[in-house]
Design an enzyme around this catalytic site. Structure first.
Site: not given
Length: 146
Positions: A10-13, A83
């Protein structure tokens, strides 16, 4: 052994974001838009934090990413390290890896691994964090290309 589930990112991935190119590009067999209901997104130092909160009725936008054949174990280790996930409930965890149901763009529900803010961090974010309206990291104010 860990259940072999796709990953909800949901972010930088997410596809198009910088960590996708570093860690996922060429290592997946499918990447589908998806939503995680019952969650909120908070702005962090260059990356977001996801906090589960069914009371608020929020949802987080992302992608359901399926590792390519032969890549699962390596991606699991890599993403756990990225993470800061050591083990379930470990005091050094920044995120916990939990299995949750996500909704694909076609309405299909599927279980996926999701990295959620660890308990202490989640409490701090709920008290003092800056929420990302709409739950979409890529659509936040000031996002590259937005």
């Amino acid at each position: 052994m860990t259940e072999r589930l796709p990953f909800f990112v949901y972010g930088t991935l997410r596809p198009g974001e910088h960590n996708h190119d570093l860690f996922l590009a060429g290592r997946t067999s499918a990447e589908e838009p998806a939503t995680l209901p019952g969650a909120l997104l908070y702005d962090g130092p260059g990356y977001p934090y996801l906090v589960e909160d069914v009371r608020e009725g929020g949802a987080v936008a992302g992608a359901c990413v399926t590792p390519a054949y032969g890549e699962y174990a390596r991606l699991l280790r890599t993403l756990d390290q990225l993470e800061d996930f050591v083990a379930p409930g470990h005091p050094r965890n920044m995120y916990e890896r939990v299995a949750r149901e996500v909704i694909l763009a076609d309405g299909t529900a599927t279980r996926a691994w999701v990295y959620v803010a660890a308990d202490g961090l989640a409490r701090d974010l709920a008290a003092r964090g800056r929420r990302i309206a709409g739950g979409d990291w890529c659509g936040r104010a000031g996002a590259a290309g937005v």
